[in-house]
Design an enzyme around this catalytic site. Sequence first.
Site, PDB file in Angstrom:
ATOM      1  N   HIS A   1       0.873  -1.182   0.000  1.00 50.61           N
ATOM      2  CA  HIS A   1       0.000   0.000   0.000  1.00 50.61           C
ATOM      3  C   HIS A   1       0.907   1.228   0.000  1.00 50.61           C
ATOM      4  O   HIS A   1       2.029   1.172   0.506  1.00 50.61           O
ATOM      5  CB  HIS A   1      -0.825  -0.061   1.287  1.00 50.61           C
ATOM      6  CG  HIS A   1      -1.889   0.970   1.412  1.00 50.61           C
ATOM      7  ND1 HIS A   1      -1.634   2.251   1.835  1.00 50.61           N
ATOM      8  CD2 HIS A   1      -3.214   0.909   1.182  1.00 50.61           C
ATOM      9  CE1 HIS A   1      -2.771   2.921   1.866  1.00 50.61           C
ATOM     10  NE2 HIS A   1      -3.741   2.146   1.471  1.00 50.61           N
TER      11      HIS A   1
ATOM     12  N   ASP B   1       3.069  -4.512   8.097  1.00 47.35           N
ATOM     13  CA  ASP B   1       1.857  -3.734   7.897  1.00 47.35           C
ATOM     14  C   ASP B   1       0.701  -4.697   8.151  1.00 47.35           C
ATOM     15  O   ASP B   1       0.420  -5.588   7.338  1.00 47.35           O
ATOM     16  CB  ASP B   1       1.841  -3.192   6.462  1.00 47.35           C
ATOM     17  CG  ASP B   1       0.522  -2.506   6.124  1.00 47.35           C
ATOM     18  OD1 ASP B   1      -0.443  -2.645   6.906  1.00 47.35           O
ATOM     19  OD2 ASP B   1       0.458  -1.851   5.077  1.00 47.35           O
TER      20      ASP B   1
ATOM     21  N   GLN C   1      -4.522  -5.079   7.174  1.00 47.85           N
ATOM     22  CA  GLN C   1      -5.550  -6.020   6.711  1.00 47.85           C
ATOM     23  C   GLN C   1      -5.481  -7.359   7.445  1.00 47.85           C
ATOM     24  O   GLN C   1      -6.447  -8.131   7.377  1.00 47.85           O
ATOM     25  CB  GLN C   1      -5.409  -6.267   5.198  1.00 47.85           C
ATOM     26  CG  GLN C   1      -5.597  -5.040   4.323  1.00 47.85           C
ATOM     27  CD  GLN C   1      -7.022  -4.490   4.323  1.00 47.85           C
ATOM     28  OE1 GLN C   1      -7.959  -5.098   4.856  1.00 47.85           O
ATOM     29  NE2 GLN C   1      -7.196  -3.321   3.728  1.00 47.85           N
TER      30      GLN C   1
ATOM     31  N   LYS D   1     -10.614  -0.595  10.452  1.00 50.06           N
ATOM     32  CA  LYS D   1     -10.784  -1.771   9.596  1.00 50.06           C
ATOM     33  C   LYS D   1     -11.169  -2.993  10.423  1.00 50.06           C
ATOM     34  O   LYS D   1     -11.345  -4.078   9.886  1.00 50.06           O
ATOM     35  CB  LYS D   1      -9.490  -2.066   8.845  1.00 50.06           C
ATOM     36  CG  LYS D   1      -9.125  -0.985   7.827  1.00 50.06           C
ATOM     37  CD  LYS D   1      -7.980  -1.437   6.967  1.00 50.06           C
ATOM     38  CE  LYS D   1      -7.298  -0.320   6.233  1.00 50.06           C
ATOM     39  NZ  LYS D   1      -8.110   0.249   5.170  1.00 50.06           N
TER      40      LYS D   1
ATOM     41  N   CYS E   1      -4.934   2.435  -3.549  1.00 53.39           N
ATOM     42  CA  CYS E   1      -3.696   2.948  -2.938  1.00 53.39           C
ATOM     43  C   CYS E   1      -2.537   1.964  -3.123  1.00 53.39           C
ATOM     44  O   CYS E   1      -1.676   1.826  -2.243  1.00 53.39           O
ATOM     45  CB  CYS E   1      -3.879   3.274  -1.456  1.00 53.39           C
ATOM     46  SG  CYS E   1      -5.115   4.524  -1.181  1.00 53.39           S
TER      47      CYS E   1
HETATM   48  N1  C6P Z   1      -6.332   0.352   2.773  1.00 50.59           N
HETATM   49  C1  C6P Z   1      -8.193   0.039   1.240  1.00 50.59           C
HETATM   50  O1  C6P Z   1      -9.282   0.354   0.756  1.00 50.59           O
HETATM   51  P1  C6P Z   1      -5.008   3.638   6.975  1.00 50.59           P
HETATM   52  O2  C6P Z   1      -5.630   4.400   5.851  1.00 50.59           O
HETATM   53  O3  C6P Z   1      -3.797   4.329   7.523  1.00 50.59           O
HETATM   54  O4  C6P Z   1      -5.989   3.205   8.010  1.00 50.59           O
HETATM   55  O5  C6P Z   1      -4.494   2.257   6.340  1.00 50.59           O
HETATM   56  C2  C6P Z   1      -3.551   2.282   5.321  1.00 50.59           C
HETATM   57  C3  C6P Z   1      -3.333   0.907   4.780  1.00 50.59           C
HETATM   58  C4  C6P Z   1      -2.091   0.330   4.940  1.00 50.59           C
HETATM   59  N2  C6P Z   1      -1.840  -0.917   4.499  1.00 50.59           N
HETATM   60  C5  C6P Z   1      -2.777  -1.652   3.896  1.00 50.59           C
HETATM   61  C6  C6P Z   1      -2.445  -3.051   3.456  1.00 50.59           C
HETATM   62  C7  C6P Z   1      -4.058  -1.117   3.701  1.00 50.59           C
HETATM   63  O6  C6P Z   1      -4.983  -1.854   3.088  1.00 50.59           O
HETATM   64  C8  C6P Z   1      -4.337   0.188   4.133  1.00 50.59           C
HETATM   65  C9  C6P Z   1      -5.670   0.842   3.866  1.00 50.59           C
HETATM   66  C10 C6P Z   1      -7.679   0.795   2.447  1.00 50.59           C
HETATM   67  O7  C6P Z   1      -7.519  -0.885   0.790  1.00 50.59           O
HETATM   68  C11 C6P Z   1      -7.812   2.274   2.264  1.00 50.59           C
HETATM   69  S1  C6P Z   1      -6.732   2.908   1.019  1.00 50.59           S
END
Ligand code: C6P
Length: 415
Positions: free
Chosen positions: A130, A207, A210, A233, A372
């Site tokens: 991401h 990370d 997910q 999430k 993203c």
């Molecule tokens: N992915 C998706 O629709 P944040 O935005 O900081 O809570 O998470 C960022 C992030 C980091 N790593 C992974 C693997 C992610 O999937 C995400 C967030 C969302 O896929 C929003 S772009």
Amino acid sequence: MIASSIAEQKVALIRKDFPVLEREVHNSVPLIYFDSAATSQKPQSVIDSMNEYYRLYNANIHRGVHTLAEEATAKYEEARARIAAFIGSPKASELVFTRNTTESINLVAQTWGRANLQSGDLVILTEMEHHSNLVPWQILAAEKGFRLEFIPVTDEGLLDLDVYHQLLQQNPKLVAFTQFSNVLGTINPAQEMIQAAHAAGALVLIDGAQSAPHIPVSVVNLGADFFTFSAHKMLGPTGIGGLWAKEELLKAMPPFLGGGDMIKRVYLRSFTANDIPHKFEAGTPAIAEAIGFGAAIDYLNSVGMQTVESLEREITAYAYERMRQIKGLTILGPAAEKRGGVISFTLENIHPHDVAQILDSEGIAVRAGHHCAMPLHDRFHIPATTRASFYLYNTTSEVDHLVKAIEKVKQVFGE
Ligand code: C6P
């Protein structure tokens, strides 16, 4: 068959806890929410816990001696302890509250990274990251002059571990990768990859944006050095997330933001930093959100993460099999057994945004775009995909609606 019907009964009970799932859109179309990878829905208990804070004990924390301040501080710190335990942390003090995964990774880059990475060093990332696990390292690399290398993604949507092992021979300082791809659904062999990185002398950042919501996680069993995740999430509110790191790392890292609460003593020209984790929590934090995050963890624990994982495996296998049979539809990423509850796909000759729009008119919320992860889409030579992502409240009959609606999209476009 019997196992499936037990799962259906379980999901039916779970759904009652999520008020939004009773909603209709476009006047009278029942909502089907397949966008949990972007953000999950919230159970009533999470909403209630935050309302209760504002109704009964709204106060700032770590500052006041009055009853409300003490109650708020206790609830905030109790939430930290439960969230830390949820990811298998031996100590609550190893969990820093941040705004989200993005901020957690930036915090590591700007504190540990700034202090430890220099010109000539190597950081290994992957092609499936991401943007939030790419851009913070790109920003710092541009300033410090260290190298970034990437573990390639195979056509099947898996990490090429042969190349990873070759890269490890170049003495990297850090390996940072997602445990669970938000586009491919791939669940990476994190434990094995961490062991190999440690043998090569590198630290590892996971990370977990997910993975933490969908599979049981133990930072100790994984052996991770840094683990990052977001509450929104995993049934919790927006505006709060976590950075877990080993105590010795947190203690050695310089502070991130400066201000109230992160200090022990301030002089006109200097300060002494507070103990961990407070050293990294400058200013009034997201108190209601931390309490809501704690309630989300209680909810996930009440269902059990093994159950969450197996419910999702069942629906993902079902959706994968049904969607695979749609002519002109291509699913990105590995077979159902190797993935979590995310299915990104393309439909021949139809733009993903058009797909998502027509699905929305059928009440089905999916995400379309690059999610993203632009470099990953570049890797597959496509600009965008449509993504259906599942959580513990989704049903196989919702998948049946999705399949029917995709056939309708094809008819609309004459495919
Ligand atoms: N992915 C998706 O629709 P944040 O935005 O900081 O809570 O998470 C960022 C992030 C980091 N790593 C992974 C693997 C992610 O999937 C995400 C967030 C969302 O896929 C929003 S772009």
